[in-house]
Design a protein around this motif. Structure first.
Motif, PDB file in Angstrom:
ATOM      1  N   GLN A  14       3.739   8.629   5.382  1.00  0.00           N
ATOM      2  CA  GLN A  14       4.206   7.435   6.082  1.00  0.00           C
ATOM      3  C   GLN A  14       3.712   7.408   7.520  1.00  0.00           C
ATOM      4  O   GLN A  14       3.319   6.361   8.032  1.00  0.00           O
ATOM      5  N   ARG A  15       3.701   8.566   8.168  1.00  0.00           N
ATOM      6  CA  ARG A  15       3.179   8.627   9.535  1.00  0.00           C
ATOM      7  C   ARG A  15       1.699   8.273   9.569  1.00  0.00           C
ATOM      8  O   ARG A  15       1.240   7.512  10.438  1.00  0.00           O
ATOM      9  N   ARG A  16       0.967   8.801   8.611  1.00  0.00           N
ATOM     10  CA  ARG A  16      -0.475   8.511   8.543  1.00  0.00           C
ATOM     11  C   ARG A  16      -0.717   7.027   8.259  1.00  0.00           C
ATOM     12  O   ARG A  16      -1.619   6.409   8.828  1.00  0.00           O
ATOM     13  N   PHE A  17       0.089   6.462   7.369  1.00  0.00           N
ATOM     14  CA  PHE A  17      -0.031   5.037   7.035  1.00  0.00           C
ATOM     15  C   PHE A  17       0.128   4.183   8.290  1.00  0.00           C
ATOM     16  O   PHE A  17      -0.676   3.274   8.549  1.00  0.00           O
ATOM     17  N   LEU A  18       1.164   4.459   9.068  1.00  0.00           N
ATOM     18  CA  LEU A  18       1.407   3.676  10.279  1.00  0.00           C
ATOM     19  C   LEU A  18       0.282   3.877  11.298  1.00  0.00           C
ATOM     20  O   LEU A  18      -0.099   2.943  12.010  1.00  0.00           O
TER      21      LEU A  18
ATOM     22  N   ILE B 139       0.871  -1.182   0.000  1.00  0.00           N
ATOM     23  CA  ILE B 139       0.000   0.000   0.000  1.00  0.00           C
ATOM     24  C   ILE B 139       0.903   1.224   0.000  1.00  0.00           C
ATOM     25  O   ILE B 139       1.471   1.585   1.032  1.00  0.00           O
ATOM     26  N   ASP B 140       1.017   1.883  -1.127  1.00  0.00           N
ATOM     27  CA  ASP B 140       1.989   2.959  -1.245  1.00  0.00           C
ATOM     28  C   ASP B 140       1.383   4.358  -1.223  1.00  0.00           C
ATOM     29  O   ASP B 140       2.083   5.346  -1.420  1.00  0.00           O
TER      30      ASP B 140
ATOM     31  N   THR C  99       2.663  -2.722   3.845  1.00  0.00           N
ATOM     32  CA  THR C  99       3.889  -1.936   3.752  1.00  0.00           C
ATOM     33  C   THR C  99       3.722  -0.754   2.811  1.00  0.00           C
ATOM     34  O   THR C  99       2.915  -0.789   1.883  1.00  0.00           O
ATOM     35  N   MET C 100       4.484   0.281   3.072  1.00  0.00           N
ATOM     36  CA  MET C 100       4.528   1.454   2.208  1.00  0.00           C
ATOM     37  C   MET C 100       5.978   1.682   1.829  1.00  0.00           C
ATOM     38  O   MET C 100       6.865   1.671   2.689  1.00  0.00           O
TER      39      MET C 100
END
Length: 362
Positions: free
Chosen positions: A240-244, A182-183, A226-227
């Motif tokens: 990336q912060r939002r993804f986590l 998920i990028d 993963t991103m």
């Protein structure tokens, strides 16, 4: 999977090599030391069951550079490989993971690229290469066969190809780990990165459905999201912060992966390889091999066009290929640096080789 015993036993030797302890005159000593610790029977890092793919990922060389024939490995060839795969015992794996935690401070709760490498890649046979596993028509039966041989399995796929019912069948067949790439958390950007079929919103909804069914059925497959680290700008860092945060407190192993092997797509010159290999040298010549969809055996997962073929499973056993004169010469290149001109491994890979550290003291 890779040779965890070699990785563990070469720790002191590796520290000396990286520390510049050896001179060029001592290269033979290094080569002999590495050879003495290498297994005669190879570990298989991954089997590319198919190099068919319906995506157009901007970071993947398959999209713009792969010229080899597109094909799916037949069942007979796949079984030929599986019969030669020797999984780690649970006891040996636990010893190794204790070593990793003690020496590197990485445990199973660490949500990082290196934690994934040591806790998943080390013990699982990877069932992907330069293709999309979910469009391999035989992927469920392949996972089931590996389960019969007690071989842990893992593969990475693009969420656009999720068929929830098929994912559940894979889990029931014994798939140990499945990773969804998920990028982006934005639908349009997701399409720009991996192709018009990609859609974050739909992917998230399907993953939630998978998690729910996994819980209801009592299935044990680890779900990973993963991103890729595609840029160093603040906008990317915020994504990336939002993804986590999105996948925090869910039954998911989520982490950000560095874009290593930089010849793929230099999106940002400031990008750094954050895997453990960034601070050492390539060990693949001694730890594992890869089998491609046509049966060719290559030294690592990054040989997308089968440029460094050491044999084919239709003609030789993996052990014969692994111990061949050609493979031995390849290992010597890594130590002496005398690669032939144009060699992909030497000229188009960002991971240092053993000789880079030796030459620094000449």
């Amino acid at each position: 999977m890779f040779d965890i015993t070699f990785f563990q036993k070469t720790k002191e030797l590796k520290e000396k090599i990286v520390g510049g302890f050896y001179t060029q005159e001592e290269a033979l000593q290094i080569l002999q030391a590495l050879a003495s610790l290498r297994r005669a029977k190879p570990k298989v890092f991954n089997v590319e069951t198919s190099n068919h793919c319906n995506m157009r990922c901007i970071m993947c060389p398959r999209t713009t550079a792969m010229t080899r024939k597109v094909q799916t490995m037949d069942a007979e060839d796949f079984e030929t490989v599986i019969k030669q795969v020797e999984p780690h015992t649970k006891e040996r794996m636990q010893e190794f993971l204790s070593f990793i935690e003690e020496e590197y401070g990485i445990n199973e709760l660490s949500r990082s690229e290196n934690a994934f490498y040591f806790y998943v890649s080390a013990q699982c046979l990877t069932l992907h290469g330069y293709g999309e596993p979910l469009i391999d028509p035989n992927i469920v039966s392949r996972v089931a066969l590996c389960s019969e041989y007690n071989i842990p399995t893992y593969f990475s796929c693009v969420p656009a190809n999720i068929d929830v019912a098929k994912i559940i069948r894979l889990m029931q067949a014994g798939l140990d780990v499945i990773k969804f790439s998920i990028d982006s958390l934005d639908d349009m950007e997701a399409k720009e990165i991996r192709g018009k079929q990609n859609n974050y919103t739909q992917a998230y909804e399907k993953i939630q459905e998978i998690l729910q069914q996994k819980k209801e059925l009592g299935l044990q497959t680890l779900v990973v999201c993963t991103m890729l680290d595609l840029s160093t700008d603040e906008s990317s860092r915020e994504k990336q912060r939002r993804f986590l945060e999105v996948f925090d407190n869910q039954d998911i192993f989520a982490y950000v992966k560095s874009l290593d092997n930089r010849w793929y797509n230099d999106l940002d010159e400031a990008l750094q390889n954050k895997s453990h290999y960034a601070t050492q040298y390539c060990e693949f010549p001694w730890t594992s091999l890869s089998v491609m969809s046509n049966g060719d055996v290559v030294p690592c997962t990054q040989d997308y066009d089968n440029e460094m073929v050491f044999g084919n499973i239709k003609e030789h056993s993996l052990e014969e290929i692994w111990n061949s004169a050609a493979y031995e010469e390849f290992r010597s290149w890594h130590v002496y640096g005398n690669f032939p001109k144009g060699n992909k491994c030497n000229e188009r890979c960002d991971i240092k080789k053993v000789y880079h550290y030796i030459n620094e003291k000449v």
